[in-house]
Write an enzyme that holds these catalytic residues in place. Structure first.
Site, PDB file in Angstrom:
ATOM      1  N   LEU D 125       0.829  -1.199   0.000  1.00  0.00           N
ATOM      2  CA  LEU D 125       0.000   0.000   0.000  1.00  0.00           C
ATOM      3  C   LEU D 125       0.867   1.254   0.000  1.00  0.00           C
ATOM      4  O   LEU D 125       1.780   1.384   0.810  1.00  0.00           O
ATOM      5  CB  LEU D 125      -0.935  -0.003   1.204  1.00  0.00           C
ATOM      6  CG  LEU D 125      -2.078   1.004   1.094  1.00  0.00           C
ATOM      7  CD1 LEU D 125      -3.380   0.399   1.586  1.00  0.00           C
ATOM      8  CD2 LEU D 125      -1.767   2.282   1.837  1.00  0.00           C
ATOM      9  N   HIS D 229       5.557  -0.058  13.918  1.00  0.00           N
ATOM     10  CA  HIS D 229       6.167   1.257  13.773  1.00  0.00           C
ATOM     11  C   HIS D 229       5.078   2.325  13.956  1.00  0.00           C
ATOM     12  O   HIS D 229       3.933   2.111  13.555  1.00  0.00           O
ATOM     13  CB  HIS D 229       6.760   1.336  12.364  1.00  0.00           C
ATOM     14  CG  HIS D 229       7.683   2.487  12.166  1.00  0.00           C
ATOM     15  ND1 HIS D 229       7.223   3.756  11.934  1.00  0.00           N
ATOM     16  CD2 HIS D 229       9.036   2.553  12.152  1.00  0.00           C
ATOM     17  CE1 HIS D 229       8.260   4.564  11.791  1.00  0.00           C
ATOM     18  NE2 HIS D 229       9.375   3.857  11.918  1.00  0.00           N
TER      19      HIS D 229
END
Lengths: 338, 370, 338, 370
Positions: D125, D229
């Site tokens: 993505l 993250h």
């Protein structure tokens, strides 16, 4: 007269003919494709001449030549470092004790551990001889000439030596250990795997070999029986190596579970008992038949000769054998008893 | 009338008789009087909160009120593997591939794990032969989900069940014969019995610790990994209908599968509805077909009781209970109860009485959508 | 005069006093609880007397007695079979080669494998001596008397011998290897684990020790440095054993990673060089100081004495030492040089 | 108007620009022209069914119709691990206990596995900075679930996504520093890049094969196992809202979690409804807030297109599409289309127009029931 000397480009056809008379296991270290074989001879030539590029593996190839006919009748090799810079794969056979104090049960559970512990040890390899010579002194000459070379070039080799002995393969060509273990992971027949293992990169072994230890009790009965057992055809080779001082330890070949023999280099019979003498002419073809070697690197030659020693540290050798060795009176030669 | 209630000391004789006739394969309830006595005592301590929540063993009895006998039992262990060690094999895959050689091999592999540690187990289901059929097995099993639902903080978010694996008429297990027997110097039944006793040191001592590559086992053993015993197929189907799925773990001895579900996804939990009791004195025919019956629980922790009533007794806000049912549950008019279907999901007439925002369907309903 | 002899029930207090002067590692084989120690002495007595029940482990305990004062000044032991019928746990330190041909990377990855390979080998153990005697011949007597016993009772022991050397423990008592590995799994401090390891059942090790191999690179730097390193206090013991012919191999203690020394029984200096002679009286206290042993089983005695040999295969020993050995003229004794 | 459509050759320049500005951490789309060209070609072959279904790589472009530019990309890999080997660590627990000593220790342990082999992955993505916000990220991500739903036989029952793990500003990963770096003679970024190139021989060669006991790693490394993250938190939340859960596997390099869901449980799939197109010529204001927009797909395999429209255009049997939307989707009146919410679940007004038997709620709705 028999001569063992470094393989040369012109020996290509002779070596290929010998290789074709052998069983499959030989091919692991002796390629059958002409191109690969030529490359191997070239690489060996560089090793003998001390002209290897940094990082290249020192892989020595010797031939047995019949000086009377000029024909190549055998070949043998030394890899200075097993694995040639890559891991050298073995199984290490060990046992754990599974015991329950409370239940009064104790069981010895045998395990095969993937091992690289023999990596970088000097490997004797690529032994192939004309079947007609198996019962002759030429057989011993071809094998032990390598130890004579090592004795004369000791610093090029490691302190420990190994040699892989072909494992059990039944008359129909099936390899019980392979069929019980390797086949499931490599998805190929034994001959194919064995051929690939002679390739430059052994990446495929890291990729395909199961990384966990293997419980022996889960192998087929035939595979369990084959662990550490030599192929019947290798008996002469194995006996000669055992006499040299090799012994079977806990290491097995990863493909056929044949034994890997080990020795301390400096304890090998040929290395302990061989000694250097000054060459002089014998008047008659008499004395003990010995291995006689001379020459550094590419000039290395080894033959069988009738030898008698003098009290002055000289050896007397019939002049007719000098020619094969390319040496002359007063040269230093190394001799060892058969 | 049959009622679920906490197991008690007076059930010992009935329990011993049931355990004796159950034979092998029910290692959590061996026909050992002392052991059963300790289990009952443990359960009593659990319901009366005299033991730590994570050490809880909830054992439910199915009492035949008329006979005054315990005719079934089922259980929930609050957490496994906290006292002893809880072992399973994880059925995993090892891939070895060489692009250079064009080889790509997938090897099913068993890894020894303790991954169910600290998870709630449903266990110990046993029903007297005399009372098989008629939804009694469903009641014994599903009543546990009503309890789990109402007292979630005592349990893990996920619950599991170990399903009995394949063995033949003589009690021989193909996986045991090919694997376990090579490491444990005993028969399958003996290993199973020792394991059931709870002291699993011998497993730590004798069990192979390295992964087992399945191609090294004979086909007969490979074939049963993750399969259930024929006798256990109905229990598995019931749990699957509740939303339990195979979680990739199998029994280390017989290869039977572990199935698991999040409590909030269990059908009984999702279908549960709350009503207030309205005790009615008109007689009611309680003997309706299983499909038309629903479970009703009194939502009590210490004296949890469940029985079944006809679904037609459920109203929009209340449920009408005959006097004897209310007595069996220990409830009076106005008390809250919880209801859930006995078999499958709600029979359709119930739809109309449920709150709109509680309508839901499980995955199964969607597979037919196309 | 120093005497090494089998421990007896009356030695209990003396042994306990010695044990209390030692560091923790000793306790693995020498219990501190009076009751356990008494049981151990009793078991040793049965072993010396050849009265063990079938299946019982032969565990011999010797004491060093000062004959002048009657005090016990040291203790040492032999377990005929390491593990005493249960697994004997060690780590085997080995290396795998992780290499990528394509990327030109090769890495030696050290691994500690749980191993029971030394199970059933004869184990020297329980060595403890009054610290004041560390620099004296009594130290050597106490240690080597065991080899004298083995030489005289060779069939009771295995062909290979091992001895565990205490590993690194820093001045604050911390054991780096334990803190980096064992502590995580055993959930106890080193002293506690060490004490438990002297218990009858070693089930707890099977239960608590991690069963998978350990990557050395993941240990703390201090633990990595401690692998195979002896504790500074064991230097004298270790040097004596190395002189005897023991060598450090690839085996490590599972608790502190101290080295496990190995030897071939028949190659041990004491066993090779000791020899039997007929005892006769010396007129003067002269000659070489030697180990002098006599007696079978429970009657075994070993001492230091001035010895001179005659050409007739006799040894002349001052009569004052005879009493300690409980022997008389013409008896066979075994002697070995210091 | 922004439209999802299959990625095509003419998108190469736009894609290269986006990949270049994305920086590290997107190893499946490196800024390498040749590699991107091969990916596009692979995707074209996939949509035109010129490659085996299991080798399929479905890459969708988000096209800004006005700008005639590709401003985003997302993908589905039909099956992972069939060509190369797909590695993960499984976060498992090892229990060592001694009843005799009263010791019971649980040790989190990483086991190397290939268990995602043969499973469908959603991946790749990437959205241009210029088009962030306004639900474009949602459209790029969720359009994939509409595709998965309509063409299930091309995919596995379960789909997963690998979430980027924790690393610091300089690209240093605590897990890599403590574990990977000790076995691979390279930087994290280099390992990640090599892994992204698809030839994973070096992993088989250099990776530690035996389990890793977590207590042997420093706290900084243990702390990040299974964490994402910071930049990936929104993506994780979006997937969690879709019904994806952590499945116990983590990335072998940075410890980022793998989340998975059964296709039939994905919210976009469960919420999908079918309607027939009614092309209207009255102008419609397409610029409504994200909450009021829905995705509409043309249900085409070879030329799959999705855009967003106001929810109010949905009728009981049909959906009204303005001419330009119909053209962008390549549909005419009477053609079937499929609709699903762009953000969250259906806005409440939609309820009334859905078929009764398709009503459903995910687990989340039930947690508030009490």
């Amino acid at each position: 007269m028999w001569l063992v000397r470094p393989a040369q480009p012109g020996d290509l056809n002779g070596i290929r003919d010998i290789a074709e008379t052998q069983g499959p296991r030989l091919s692991s270290t002796l390629p059958r494709q002409e191109e690969n074989l030529a490359a191997k001879i070239r690489q060996s030539g560089q090793a003998f001449a001390g002209q290897l590029a940094a990082g290249d593996a020192a892989r020595f190839l010797f031939v047995l030549e019949d000086l009377d006919t000029g024909r190549i009748r055998g070949v043998s090799g030394i890899d200075a470092r097993a694995g040639n810079g890559q891991p050298f794969y073995n199984y290490r056979r060990d046992a754990l004790i599974h015991a329950s104090h409370e239940l009064g049960i104790s069981r010895r559970v045998e395990v095969l551990y993937p091992s690289h512990a023999l990596t970088d040890q000097t490997l004797l390899c690529a032994f192939a001889i004309d079947p007609a010579l198996k019962q002759t002194d030429a057989f011993e000459l071809l094998s032990r000439a390598r130890m004579m070379f090592i004795a004369g070039h000791r610093t090029m080799f490691s302190d420990r030596m190994v040699v892989e002995i072909q494992g059990v393969q039944n008359s129909s060509g099936a390899v019980p250990f392979w069929d019980s273990l390797g086949r499931h992971f490599f998805d190929m027949d034994f001959e194919t795997a064995d051929r690939y293992s002679g390739m430059l990169s052994r990446t495929f072994i890291a990729e395909l070999m199961p990384s966990n230890p293997i419980y022996v009790t889960l192998l087929s009965p035939a595979a369990q029986e084959a662990l550490g057992q030599p192929h019947t055809l290798t008996r002469a080779t194995m006996e000669l190596l055992l006499r040299e001082g090799f012994h079977a330890g806990c290491y097995l070949d990863i493909f056929d579970a044949g034994p890997v023999l080990q020795a301390r280099t400096d304890a090998l019979k040929t290395i302990v008992t061989s000694h250097c003498r000054e060459l002089h002419a014998a008047t008659a073809d008499q004395g003990e038949t010995c291995l006689l070697a001379t020459g550094d690197g590419a000039a290395f030659r080894c033959t069988l000769a009738s030898v008698s020693e003098t009290l002055k540290g000289e050896v007397l050798v019939p002049v007719k054998t000098w020619q094969g060795l390319e040496c002359s009176s007063g040269d230093r030669v190394r001799i060892a008893s058969l | 009338m049959l009622v679920i209630r906490p197991l008690q000391e007076t059930d010992l004789d009935d329990l011993f008789r049931m355990a004796g006739s159950a034979g092998k394969g029910l290692t959590t309830l061996p026909a050992d009087r002392g052991m059963l006595e300790r289990k009952i005592s443990h359960a009593r301590d659990t319901f009366s909160q005299r033991c730590a929540p994570e050490a809880g063993l909830y054992l439910f009895a199915l009492e035949d009120i008329a006979l005054r006998r315990c005719v079934g039992i089922s259980g929930i262990q609050a957490r496994v593997g906290l006292d002893e060690v809880f072992y399973n094999y994880r059925l995993s895959v090892t891939v070895n591939a060489s692009r250079e050689l064009g080889v790509h091999v997938r090897t099913p592999t068993l890894h020894l794990t303790n991954d169910m540690t600290d998870t709630t187990e449903i266990c110990s289901l046993l029903l007297a032969d005399s009372h098989r059929g008629g939804g009694n097995g469903l009641l014994l099993s599903r009543c546990r989900f009503m309890f789990l639902d109402d007292f979630r903080k005592h349990f893990s978010d996920k619950v599991f069940a170990e399903m009995r694996g394949v063995s033949d008429g003589g009690g021989q297990s193909p996986l045991w014969d090919a694997l376990g027997s090579k490491f444990f110097d005993m028969e399958f039944a003996e290993a199973d019995r020792l394991s059931g006793l709870g002291n699993k040191s011998f497993i730590a001592e004798l069990m192979p610790k390295y992964p087992i590559y399945l191609p090294m086992l004979p086909p007969s053993a490979r074939a049963v990994i993750g399969l259930v015993h024929d006798n256990t197929v109905p229990a598995l189907k019931m749990l699957q209908a509740e939303g339990f799925n195979f979680n990739g773990l199998v029994d280390i001895f017989d290869g039977g599968p572990v199935v698991e579900a999040f409590v909030h996804n269990i059908r009984t939990v999702r279908d549960g509805i709350n009503r207030h009791v309205l005790v009615r004195h008109q007689p009611v025919n309680l003997q309706v077909p299983v499909e038309e019956r629903v479970m009703v629980s009194n939502r009590s922790f210490r004296d949890f009781r469940v029985t079944t009533i006809p679904a037609q007794l459920i109203g929009p806000d209340t449920v009408s209970l005959p006097r004897n049912v209310a007595d069996a549950l220990g409830v009076e008019s106005g008390d809250p109860v919880r209801l859930a279907p006995l078999k499958g999901s709600w029979p359709s007439p119930i739809h109309s009485v449920r709150d709109y925002h509680k309508l839901d369907y499980g995955p199964r309903d969607f597979s037919s959508r196309g």
